[in-house]
Design a protein around this motif. Structure first.
Motif, PDB file in Angstrom:
ATOM      1  N   PHE A  87      26.618 -35.420   0.395  1.00  0.00           N
ATOM      2  CA  PHE A  87      25.462 -35.188  -0.477  1.00  0.00           C
ATOM      3  C   PHE A  87      24.160 -35.511   0.248  1.00  0.00           C
ATOM      4  O   PHE A  87      23.203 -34.721   0.229  1.00  0.00           O
ATOM      5  N   ALA A  88      24.100 -36.676   0.892  1.00  0.00           N
ATOM      6  CA  ALA A  88      22.864 -37.089   1.552  1.00  0.00           C
ATOM      7  C   ALA A  88      22.571 -36.235   2.774  1.00  0.00           C
ATOM      8  O   ALA A  88      21.421 -35.834   3.005  1.00  0.00           O
ATOM      9  N   LEU A  89      23.594 -35.947   3.562  1.00  0.00           N
ATOM     10  CA  LEU A  89      23.387 -35.157   4.779  1.00  0.00           C
ATOM     11  C   LEU A  89      22.959 -33.742   4.435  1.00  0.00           C
ATOM     12  O   LEU A  89      22.081 -33.170   5.108  1.00  0.00           O
ATOM     13  N   LEU A  90      23.535 -33.181   3.398  1.00  0.00           N
ATOM     14  CA  LEU A  90      23.173 -31.834   2.972  1.00  0.00           C
ATOM     15  C   LEU A  90      21.693 -31.735   2.637  1.00  0.00           C
ATOM     16  O   LEU A  90      20.985 -30.832   3.117  1.00  0.00           O
ATOM     17  N   ASN A  91      21.198 -32.658   1.843  1.00  0.00           N
ATOM     18  CA  ASN A  91      19.800 -32.599   1.415  1.00  0.00           C
ATOM     19  C   ASN A  91      18.845 -33.053   2.514  1.00  0.00           C
ATOM     20  O   ASN A  91      17.727 -32.527   2.621  1.00  0.00           O
ATOM     21  N   TYR A  92      19.258 -34.014   3.339  1.00  0.00           N
ATOM     22  CA  TYR A  92      18.380 -34.448   4.429  1.00  0.00           C
ATOM     23  C   TYR A  92      18.193 -33.338   5.454  1.00  0.00           C
ATOM     24  O   TYR A  92      17.074 -33.081   5.917  1.00  0.00           O
ATOM     25  N   LEU A  93      19.276 -32.664   5.833  1.00  0.00           N
ATOM     26  CA  LEU A  93      19.156 -31.561   6.791  1.00  0.00           C
ATOM     27  C   LEU A  93      18.342 -30.416   6.220  1.00  0.00           C
ATOM     28  O   LEU A  93      17.659 -29.708   6.963  1.00  0.00           O
ATOM     29  N   ARG A  94      18.398 -30.228   4.901  1.00  0.00           N
ATOM     30  CA  ARG A  94      17.637 -29.126   4.305  1.00  0.00           C
ATOM     31  C   ARG A  94      16.146 -29.413   4.304  1.00  0.00           C
ATOM     32  O   ARG A  94      15.342 -28.552   4.663  1.00  0.00           O
ATOM     33  N   TYR A  95      15.726 -30.621   3.918  1.00  0.00           N
ATOM     34  CA  TYR A  95      14.300 -30.909   3.741  1.00  0.00           C
ATOM     35  C   TYR A  95      13.671 -31.598   4.945  1.00  0.00           C
ATOM     36  O   TYR A  95      12.448 -31.493   5.143  1.00  0.00           O
ATOM     37  N   GLY A  96      14.448 -32.314   5.743  1.00  0.00           N
ATOM     38  CA  GLY A  96      13.883 -32.981   6.906  1.00  0.00           C
ATOM     39  C   GLY A  96      13.182 -34.278   6.546  1.00  0.00           C
ATOM     40  O   GLY A  96      13.037 -34.653   5.384  1.00  0.00           O
ATOM     41  N   LYS A  97      12.718 -34.964   7.568  1.00  0.00           N
ATOM     42  CA  LYS A  97      12.119 -36.281   7.386  1.00  0.00           C
ATOM     43  C   LYS A  97      10.817 -36.225   6.600  1.00  0.00           C
ATOM     44  O   LYS A  97      10.522 -37.101   5.787  1.00  0.00           O
ATOM     45  N   THR A  98      10.017 -35.212   6.813  1.00  0.00           N
ATOM     46  CA  THR A  98       8.699 -35.176   6.201  1.00  0.00           C
ATOM     47  C   THR A  98       8.719 -34.662   4.761  1.00  0.00           C
ATOM     48  O   THR A  98       7.856 -35.032   3.954  1.00  0.00           O
TER      49      THR A  98
END
Length: 470
Positions: free
Chosen positions: A326-337
């Motif tokens: 769940f976290a990796l999916l959304n982090y890779l989609r939106y990025g750090k910024t």
């Protein structure tokens, strides 16, 4: 009409269902059953089954108890009252012992999943922006392993000391000081969750144009009256409704994240590790494994308590995998910024997003009194001791309202740096420290001893056997 052995249909005349007048003639226990939803219907069906000679075990389960009683092992509100070994009857002040557990393994698995998968999972994508896509999954699994080992040791202590109360186990294993320390840690844990939930609701409301301070104050007219309730069993319906809303919101977030990642690809500003902010993610990860302080009441609700540790380990492993995906999916989609501290804020504006956010806010507002009550019971025990509800009703109500007001003020202050608040509230994995301390104390007391527990368990003897060492 009915057909018997091919004979002609014969009319069957059924006795009338019991009326409200019959309640006065019934025993108190039977009256409560009749007054429950569908109580007269169940009584009527069981009466007909008695006349037909159908054994009780062959009748449908729905005939035996109300719907909420059947799903209570999934909701678990009624079992939270024994969280600290201070399950006191609100009218008499006497210690109230829970009935023998009846929850099946499947029910306990669903309950454990519900315990883990709540609001904390929505913070993990934002937490990955502090740890990185490589460090964060590894740390999540490390925390899960450490927690699993600690819980296994804690359950060993439960078996050795024959108790399902954190405070009782700490008292017998280490002493009065440890009992107080465990109560303090649990108090900090439950109140920390309350503060974070209030700040979480305010953050969602601020995304809709409301000032965060106003959003916190608007919660008080709802949560303050609910905080005066004396039994968590009264939250069963609200808890079940909130759980359904949270599941619906997570399904929407996962569906949108997967579709968006496939359509637009991964963000460019992702990194495997952020050394300067990795420590903040550890706090996020600890908060994600929320609800650990409710493990002993859940275990007490089981029909077969020996299966708790294997079930818990399996659920913990599955939840950890879900957290990472769940976290990796959304982090890779939106990025750090672009990723928000609360991933719900990354959903596109629209009717569905508003429904999800309002549903989450509603679920969290209902969860605030549920998490607040165990902490309030500790404060009342410290301040007033054991007694009837009527003995200190005004003073205890004032104590609860003032405690909730303090939580609201801290939520306003902490909400200004919500990510730091989350990390701070879970900076110390309490369940790991408690389990280690209790196991160490149990190992020291290798000889047989008898300890009379004071407080709500006056006069009860607990035998400590050699067994659990650190």
């Amino acid at each position: 009409f009915c057909h018997v052995d091919g004979q002609a249909a014969q009319p069957v005349f059924l006795d009338r269902a019991r009326s409200a007048d019959d309640i006065e003639k019934a025993s108190p226990r039977e009256s409560s059953r009749l007054l429950a939803p569908q109580g007269f219907r169940r009584h009527f069906l069981n009466s007909q089954a008695d006349e037909a000679g159908i054994p009780t075990e062959q009748r449908p389960e729905a005939w035996q108890q109300p719907f909420l009683d059947r799903v209570r092992p999934l909701v678990m509100s009624g079992y939270y009252d024994s969280l600290l070994g201070i399950s006191l009857d609100p009218d008499t002040g006497a210690d109230r012992v829970l009935a023998q557990g009846s929850a099946s393994n499947t029910q306990v698995c669903i309950t454990l999943v519900k315990m883990f998968v709540g609001s904390g999972v929505t913070f993990l994508p934002g937490g990955f922006s502090y740890g990185g896509w490589l460090f964060s999954p590894i740390m999540l699994f490390v925390i899960a392993i450490v927690q699993g080992v600690a819980v296994a040791r804690l359950i060993s202590c439960c078996k050795q000391l024959d108790s399902n109360s954190y405070a009782d186990i700490a008292l017998v294993a280490v002493g009065r000081g440890c009992e107080f320390a465990v109560q303090m840690s649990l108090l900090a844990s439950v109140f920390g969750v309350v503060i974070c939930y209030m700040a979480f609701v305010a953050k969602l409301a601020s995304s809709m144009g409301m000032h965060p301070t106003m959003a916190v104050f608007l919660q008080l007219p709802f949560v303050m009256p609910l905080s005066l309730m004396r039994s968590l069993g009264q939250f069963d319906s609200a808890n079940l409704c909130g759980s359904m809303l949270i599941v619906f919101g997570l399904m929407v977030v996962v569906a949108y994240g997967m579709g968006s990642l496939v359509a637009h690809g991964a963000a460019k500003d992702v990194a495997p590790f952020y050394p300067s902010s990795a420590g903040i993610f550890v706090g996020f990860a600890c908060f994600a494994f929320e609800g650990v302080h409710l493990l002993l009441p859940i275990r007490a609700s089981m029909k077969n308590t020996d299966m708790f540790v294997p079930l818990y380990m399996g659920v913990l492993a599955g939840v950890a995998v879900f957290y990472v995906v769940f976290a990796l999916l959304n982090y890779l989609r939106y990025g750090k910024t672009e990723v928000e501290t609360v991933v719900l804020l990354n959903l596109p504006h629209g009717v569905l997003t508003s429904i999800v956010q309002f549903g989450y806010m509603f679920a969290l507002v209902l969860s605030i009194p549920l998490n607040f009550l165990p902490g309030a019971r500790i404060l009342e025990l410290w301040a007033f001791g054991i007694g009837k509800k009527s003995d200190h009703f005004g003073a205890s109500s004032s104590l609860r309202l003032s405690s909730m007001a303090v939580c609201a003020l801290l939520a306003i202050k902490g909400g200004e740096n919500f990510d730091k608040l989350l990390a701070l509230s879970s900076a110390l994995p309490l369940e790991v420290v408690q389990a280690r301390l209790v196991c160490y104390g149990s190992g020291l007391r290798h000889h047989c001893c008898r300890s009379v527990l004071h407080g709500p368990h006056i006069g009860r003897d607990v035998t400590c056997n050699r067994g659990v060492s650190s």
